[in-house]
Design a protein around this motif. Sequence first.
Motif, PDB file in Angstrom:
ATOM      1  N   LEU A 129       1.071  -1.126  -0.312  1.00 14.34           N
ATOM      2  CA  LEU A 129      -0.223  -0.245  -0.206  1.00 14.34           C
ATOM      3  C   LEU A 129       0.684   1.410  -0.020  1.00 14.34           C
ATOM      4  CD1 LEU A 129      -2.440  -1.772   3.083  1.00 14.34           C
ATOM      5  CD2 LEU A 129      -2.909  -1.139   0.390  1.00 14.34           C
ATOM      6  N   VAL A 130       0.275   2.062  -0.736  1.00 12.70           N
ATOM      7  CA  VAL A 130       1.294   3.329  -0.740  1.00 12.70           C
ATOM      8  C   VAL A 130       0.038   4.816  -0.987  1.00 12.70           C
ATOM      9  CG1 VAL A 130       2.592   4.647  -2.344  1.00 12.70           C
ATOM     10  CG2 VAL A 130       3.208   2.784  -1.977  1.00 12.70           C
TER      11      VAL A 130
ATOM     12  N   ALA B  43      -2.445   3.353  -2.761  1.00 14.91           N
ATOM     13  CA  ALA B  43      -2.614   2.652  -4.173  1.00 14.91           C
ATOM     14  C   ALA B  43      -1.892   1.356  -4.089  1.00 14.91           C
ATOM     15  CB  ALA B  43      -1.730   3.384  -5.180  1.00 14.91           C
ATOM     16  N   ALA B  44      -2.763   0.709  -4.199  1.00 15.53           N
ATOM     17  CA  ALA B  44      -2.405  -1.017  -3.708  1.00 15.53           C
ATOM     18  C   ALA B  44      -2.242  -2.098  -4.799  1.00 15.53           C
ATOM     19  CB  ALA B  44      -3.763  -1.655  -2.790  1.00 15.53           C
TER      20      ALA B  44
ATOM     21  N   ASN C 167      -7.491   0.125  -8.563  1.00 15.74           N
ATOM     22  CA  ASN C 167      -6.631  -0.465  -7.516  1.00 15.74           C
ATOM     23  C   ASN C 167      -6.273   0.354  -5.743  1.00 15.74           C
ATOM     24  OD1 ASN C 167      -7.118  -3.296  -7.501  1.00 15.74           O
ATOM     25  ND2 ASN C 167      -5.176  -3.580  -7.858  1.00 15.74           N
ATOM     26  N   THR C 168      -7.165   1.196  -5.762  1.00 12.20           N
ATOM     27  CA  THR C 168      -7.354   2.700  -5.406  1.00 12.20           C
ATOM     28  C   THR C 168      -8.171   2.993  -4.078  1.00 12.20           C
ATOM     29  OG1 THR C 168      -5.937   3.481  -6.944  1.00 12.20           O
ATOM     30  CG2 THR C 168      -6.961   4.576  -5.363  1.00 12.20           C
ATOM     31  N   VAL C 169      -8.254   2.815  -3.299  1.00 10.64           N
ATOM     32  CA  VAL C 169      -8.943   3.386  -1.832  1.00 10.64           C
ATOM     33  C   VAL C 169      -8.586   5.314  -1.781  1.00 10.64           C
ATOM     34  CG1 VAL C 169      -7.493   3.015  -0.218  1.00 10.64           C
ATOM     35  CG2 VAL C 169     -10.278   3.318  -0.142  1.00 10.64           C
ATOM     36  N   TYR C 170      -9.853   6.108  -1.538  1.00  9.83           N
ATOM     37  CA  TYR C 170      -9.666   7.759  -1.058  1.00  9.83           C
ATOM     38  C   TYR C 170     -10.213   7.854  -0.040  1.00  9.83           C
ATOM     39  CZ  TYR C 170      -9.225   7.260  -6.137  1.00  9.83           C
ATOM     40  OH  TYR C 170      -8.574   7.051  -7.534  1.00  9.83           O
TER      41      TYR C 170
ATOM     42  N   ALA D 110      -4.882   0.705   5.469  1.00  3.74           N
ATOM     43  CA  ALA D 110      -4.557  -0.591   5.757  1.00  3.74           C
ATOM     44  C   ALA D 110      -5.696  -1.406   5.345  1.00  3.74           C
ATOM     45  CB  ALA D 110      -5.007  -0.685   7.407  1.00  3.74           C
ATOM     46  N   ALA D 111      -4.920  -2.545   4.754  1.00  2.27           N
ATOM     47  CA  ALA D 111      -6.036  -3.471   3.909  1.00  2.27           C
ATOM     48  C   ALA D 111      -5.570  -5.039   5.044  1.00  2.27           C
ATOM     49  CB  ALA D 111      -5.150  -3.969   2.595  1.00  2.27           C
TER      50      ALA D 111
END
Length: 122
Positions: free
Chosen positions: A4-5, A23-24, A76-79, A96-97
């Motif tokens: 994760l970045v 970005a995952a 593949n992104t969370v905001y 976190a994932a």
Amino acid sequence: QVQLVESGGGLVQPGGSLRLSCAASGRTFSSYAMGWFRQAPGPEREFVALIWSGGSTIYADSVKGRFTISRDNAKNTVYLQMNSLKPGDTAVYYCAAESDSVRAVRGSFDYWGQGTQVTVSS
């Protein structure tokens, strides 16, 4: 394995807005619960928001109505959209994932990003 970045942190005035991105890597991103946490100076990491694989969300009371978590599985992104920022929101924000929903509910996440600093100050 998931990497994760985070990006998008910075300095903003009170009342301003920022959008954080995470970005995952990995082809199973869409099946993961994704969370945002934050840590101000001190020992405690605070839960901010969570989005399930199906898109439903949970927020900490302190950010409800001001922050919005969303995800784009194609990217593949969370905001984390943060509006009406306050000095108390100043912290390092972590993405976190977690693939196990029971662990995610308990706040136990297997994968973490390196964090991005958000500073709210005039």
